[in-house]
Enzyme design. Structure first.
Site, PDB file in Angstrom:
ATOM      1  N   ASP A 173      -0.781  10.899  -7.997  1.00  0.00           N
ATOM      2  CA  ASP A 173       0.098  10.459  -6.920  1.00  0.00           C
ATOM      3  C   ASP A 173       0.534   9.012  -7.156  1.00  0.00           C
ATOM      4  OD1 ASP A 173       1.451   9.823  -4.645  1.00  0.00           O
ATOM      5  OD2 ASP A 173      -0.168  10.325  -3.248  1.00  0.00           O
ATOM      6  N   LYS A 232       8.644   5.519  -2.663  1.00  0.00           N
ATOM      7  CA  LYS A 232       8.764   4.060  -2.515  1.00  0.00           C
ATOM      8  C   LYS A 232       9.801   3.448  -3.467  1.00  0.00           C
ATOM      9  CE  LYS A 232       4.609   3.641   0.143  1.00  0.00           C
ATOM     10  NZ  LYS A 232       3.502   4.590   0.065  1.00  0.00           N
ATOM     11  N   TYR A 268      -4.666   7.772   0.192  1.00  0.00           N
ATOM     12  CA  TYR A 268      -3.666   8.307   1.117  1.00  0.00           C
ATOM     13  C   TYR A 268      -2.614   9.050   0.318  1.00  0.00           C
ATOM     14  CZ  TYR A 268      -0.053   8.462   4.761  1.00  0.00           C
ATOM     15  OH  TYR A 268       0.891   8.869   5.667  1.00  0.00           O
TER      16      TYR A 268
HETATM   17  C1  LIG Z   1       3.162   5.898   0.754  1.00  0.00           C
HETATM   18  C2  LIG Z   1       2.388   6.925   0.054  1.00  0.00           C
HETATM   19  C3  LIG Z   1       2.552   8.296   0.316  1.00  0.00           C
HETATM   20  C4  LIG Z   1       3.425   8.808   1.423  1.00  0.00           C
HETATM   21  O1  LIG Z   1       4.767   8.492   1.221  1.00  0.00           O
HETATM   22  P1  LIG Z   1       5.757   8.517   2.514  1.00  0.00           P
HETATM   23  O2  LIG Z   1       7.102   8.276   1.900  1.00  0.00           O
HETATM   24  O3  LIG Z   1       5.297   7.443   3.417  1.00  0.00           O
HETATM   25  O4  LIG Z   1       5.639   9.875   3.121  1.00  0.00           O
HETATM   26  C5  LIG Z   1       1.868   9.193  -0.468  1.00  0.00           C
HETATM   27  N1  LIG Z   1       1.046   8.785  -1.452  1.00  0.00           N
HETATM   28  C6  LIG Z   1       0.857   7.481  -1.723  1.00  0.00           C
HETATM   29  C7  LIG Z   1      -0.042   7.090  -2.850  1.00  0.00           C
HETATM   30  C8  LIG Z   1       1.502   6.505  -0.976  1.00  0.00           C
HETATM   31  O5  LIG Z   1       1.275   5.224  -1.236  1.00  0.00           O
END
Ligand SMILES: *Cc1c(COP(=O)(O)O)cnc(C)c1O
Length: 437
Positions: A241, A272, A146
């Site tokens: 990411d 996060k 994701y």
């Molecule tokens: C949570 C997450 C996102 C998206 O971040 P948001 O702040 O929810 O838009 C993107 N990449 C990874 C790996 C994530 O865990």
């Protein structure tokens, strides 16, 4: 124990009249586990309280950001001090510089950081930057990873998309989906074959360092190193990411813990933990590629609240608490909680896999190791739902989906772990009442 959830129920009824599905993010609606989502009003350390006064041990931690626990006095102080001085200027302010310096000091090779307000935005910008840097269109991602909900990345994504069983979202055009190629995670042969045929059209490969949005699926040996090598060889950009793993897996995140292996991503995304519960995310990398961003370069990216002084103060205060001692604690707590759950499920004969990378772990309700999204999809989600609901009713809040990582905080105590263990034994009994397939 039976909880009174009267007030949560009535808030959820009201919410559904004014917010689609009653929630601001889909997994919160409990669609895949059933029951009433709790409406929370307070948190302190490892505990949270709902509108009915029920108390829970929190193993969601806002999906990662609450790494030092809720309402940590140092974070609260930093936020209130900053808030007194104004919420936002829409102009440069010192806190964003301090946070950028802190990130650079923790992650080798990073020279520039641009702040945004969500991980989704960070990834969106990284993709734009990669396309601009290469003059190519194609983005390669792995099924079950994701990367936020931007159009280009919402193809075979994990997290809520996996939970709701949506292959791709309506509203993403064919054109956008066509520029995103999806490969199986941990399958190097597919990656090599794709580059052999289309290498000169690929702008970027994006991956989670250790995927944690389909549950936790560690990379096979050399997986990330091979992506780094193959992208370099073909002039594509490697986007790492670290929105989830950044400052969670170690004090510098995943790459910082692996940088001696000799491979380097071109771009990083963070989120996060770097906001400590407030909306902060970032895209980062070497000066050369990052200076392609406006105003130095011509790749446009902007944000009214980007680098917000209150949010960056929270991030900075949180990172200052994220020292080696904290990560040692997190690793210990994750191992304790993970093995307590695993032992409870084993005692009731519930097939499962405990998978982790450091303190990031998840429990798959399946009898086979999970190496990719197809494996993760073989879970017994009914068993998970029964387990989840029994945990919640007994005061332990875990992610309301079988496709998510669990999050420990530095605030968990020995007595929390004992209670989790006790409640897990009760919940495993509930799970065992569902058949194995
Ligand atoms: C949570 C997450 C996102 C998206 O971040 P948001 O702040 O929810 O838009 C993107 N990449 C990874 C790996 C994530 O865990």
């Amino acid at each position: 124990m039976t909880q009174d959830i009267h007030n949560s129920q009535s808030w959820h009824q009201r919410a559904q009249q004014v917010i689609p599905g009653g929630v601001s993010s889909p997994v919160r609606a409990f669609k895949s586990v059933g029951g009433t989502p709790r409406y929370f009003v307070r948190g302190e350390g490892s505990h949270i309280w709902d509108v009915d006064g029920n108390e829970y041990i929190d193993l969601v931690g806002s999906w990662g950001p609450m790494i030092v626990g809720h309402a940590h006095p140092q974070v609260v102080l930093a936020v209130t001090e900053a808030a007194k001085l104004s919420a936002s200027f829409g102009a440069p302010s010192p806190n964003e510089v301090l946070l950028a310096e802190e990130i650079i000091s923790r992650v080798p090779t990073i020279e520039r950081v641009r702040f945004v307000s969500s991980g989704t935005e960070a990834v969106m910008t990284a993709v734009r930057l990669a396309r601009a840097a290469t003059g190519r269109a194609l983005i390669v991602k792995f099924a079950g990873c994701y990367h936020g909900h931007s159009d280009a990345l919402l193809v075979q994504a994990g997290s809520g998309v996996a939970t709701l069983g949506l292959p791709n979202s309506p509203g993403v055009t064919e054109g956008q989906a066509q520029d995103t190629l999806v490969l199986e995670y941990n399958n190097l042969q597919q990656l090599q074959e794709l580059f052999a045929t289309r290498g000169s059209d690929i702008a970027a490969v994006i991956t989670e360092p250790v995927p944690a949005n389909m549950g936790v699926v560690p990379p096979i040996e050399n997986f990330n190193a091979t992506i780094a090598a193959i992208t370099k060889q073909h002039g594509a950009i490697f986007i790492f990411d670290e929105v989830m793993t950044g400052f969670r897996i170690s004090r510098g995140g995943y790459f910082a813990a692996h940088h001696t292996e000799g491979w380097v991503p071109d771009l990083f995304t963070f989120g996060k933990v770097i906001g400590g519960g407030y909306p902060v995310a970032a895209i980062a990398g070497g000066a050369q590629i990052m200076e392609l961003l406006a105003p130095t370069g011509s790749v446009y990216q902007a944000g009214t609240l980007s680098g917000n002084p209150v949010a960056t103060a929270a991030g900075l205060a949180t990172l200052q608490l994220c020292d080696e001692a904290l990560y040692k604690t997190l690793d210990t707590r994750a191992a304790q909680v993970g093995s307590a759950i695993s032992e409870a499920l084993a005692a009731e004969g519930v097939a499962h896999q405990l998978q982790n990378d450091g303190n990031l772990f998840s429990i798959f309700f399946t009898d086979q190791p999970v190496r990719n999204f197809a494996d993760a999809s073989k879970q017994n989600t009914k068993q998970f739902a029964a387990f989840f609901n029994a945990m919640l009713e007994n005061g332990v809040s875990i992610p309301p989906s079988a496709f998510e990582a669990w999050f420990v905080s530095g605030a968990l105590s020995d007595s929390d772990c004992e209670r989790i263990s006790r409640v897990a034994r009760i919940s495993a009994k509930h799970a065992s009442q569902f058949s194995h397939s």
